[in-house]
Motif scaffolding. Structure first.
Motif, PDB file in Angstrom:
ATOM      1  N   VAL A  72      64.865 -24.676 -41.959  1.00  0.00           N
ATOM      2  CA  VAL A  72      65.797 -25.648 -41.685  1.00  0.00           C
ATOM      3  C   VAL A  72      66.946 -25.303 -40.963  1.00  0.00           C
ATOM      4  O   VAL A  72      67.409 -25.743 -40.032  1.00  0.00           O
ATOM      5  N   ALA A  73      67.383 -23.834 -41.238  1.00  0.00           N
ATOM      6  CA  ALA A  73      68.514 -23.329 -40.410  1.00  0.00           C
ATOM      7  C   ALA A  73      68.079 -23.195 -39.006  1.00  0.00           C
ATOM      8  O   ALA A  73      68.881 -23.551 -38.040  1.00  0.00           O
ATOM      9  N   GLY A  74      66.839 -22.654 -38.714  1.00  0.00           N
ATOM     10  CA  GLY A  74      66.489 -22.493 -37.306  1.00  0.00           C
ATOM     11  C   GLY A  74      66.431 -24.068 -36.436  1.00  0.00           C
ATOM     12  O   GLY A  74      66.609 -24.016 -35.486  1.00  0.00           O
ATOM     13  N   SER A  75      65.967 -24.989 -37.292  1.00  0.00           N
ATOM     14  CA  SER A  75      65.778 -26.125 -36.674  1.00  0.00           C
ATOM     15  C   SER A  75      67.131 -26.825 -36.304  1.00  0.00           C
ATOM     16  O   SER A  75      67.316 -27.370 -35.466  1.00  0.00           O
ATOM     17  N   ILE A  76      68.180 -26.444 -37.271  1.00  0.00           N
ATOM     18  CA  ILE A  76      69.532 -27.047 -36.907  1.00  0.00           C
ATOM     19  C   ILE A  76      70.086 -26.284 -35.639  1.00  0.00           C
ATOM     20  O   ILE A  76      70.634 -26.892 -34.595  1.00  0.00           O
ATOM     21  N   LEU A  77      69.745 -24.604 -35.498  1.00  0.00           N
ATOM     22  CA  LEU A  77      69.823 -24.112 -34.397  1.00  0.00           C
ATOM     23  C   LEU A  77      69.499 -24.612 -33.167  1.00  0.00           C
ATOM     24  O   LEU A  77      69.982 -24.611 -32.344  1.00  0.00           O
TER      25      LEU A  77
ATOM     26  N   VAL B  66      63.863 -22.507 -46.028  1.00  0.00           N
ATOM     27  CA  VAL B  66      65.402 -22.325 -45.688  1.00  0.00           C
ATOM     28  C   VAL B  66      65.641 -21.724 -44.490  1.00  0.00           C
ATOM     29  O   VAL B  66      66.501 -22.435 -43.671  1.00  0.00           O
ATOM     30  N   ALA B  67      64.854 -20.862 -44.117  1.00  0.00           N
ATOM     31  CA  ALA B  67      64.918 -20.350 -42.538  1.00  0.00           C
ATOM     32  C   ALA B  67      64.407 -21.507 -41.525  1.00  0.00           C
ATOM     33  O   ALA B  67      65.223 -21.523 -40.438  1.00  0.00           O
TER      34      ALA B  67
END
Length: 124
Positions: A60-65, A57-58
């Motif tokens: 994926v969120a970091g990749s979006i960021l 989850v971290a």
């Protein structure tokens, strides 16, 4: 600081290197011990499943960021950090991105201060 390497950029860079070395050690050990890496990763019980979910989850969120922030700042090829995380480790590429982001921000601060005229008396 030397050419945009602020203290924060250096911290991110060190974290990136620690992430690369730390994950590489365990990956090499798994290969040397002929372990089923993915089998151990996904079938290791609730604790490993929890850790896997947390990291996924971290990541994926970091990749979006990474994608959004790289576009916002005009950093070229931001998507390479996401692809690189699949080939190395997110613990390497995310802090590396943050280091490069900090350098970009420092360069922008340097450019904006170069354009600011020195204080002086107001023009008549």
């Amino acid at each position: 600081m030397t050419r945009g390497w602020t203290p924060l950029a250096l911290v991110y860079l060190v974290l990136s290197i620690v992430g690369l070395v730390g994950t590489a050690i365990y990956n090499v050990l798994a290969v040397l011990q002929h372990r089923n890496f993915f089998g151990d990763w996904f079938a290791g019980g609730p604790a490993i499943s929890s850790l896997t979910t947390d990291l996924l989850v971290a990541a994926v969120a970091g990749s979006i960021l990474i994608i959004i922030e790289a576009r916002r700042l005009g950093m070229r090829r931001g998507w390479l950090y996401v692809v690189g995380s699949a080939l190395t480790a997110f613990a390497f590429t995310f802090p590396l991105f943050l280091a490069m982001r900090e350098r970009k921000l420092a360069a922008e601060r340097g450019r904006s201060s170069d354009r600011t005229p020195p204080p002086g008396p107001p023009a008549p």
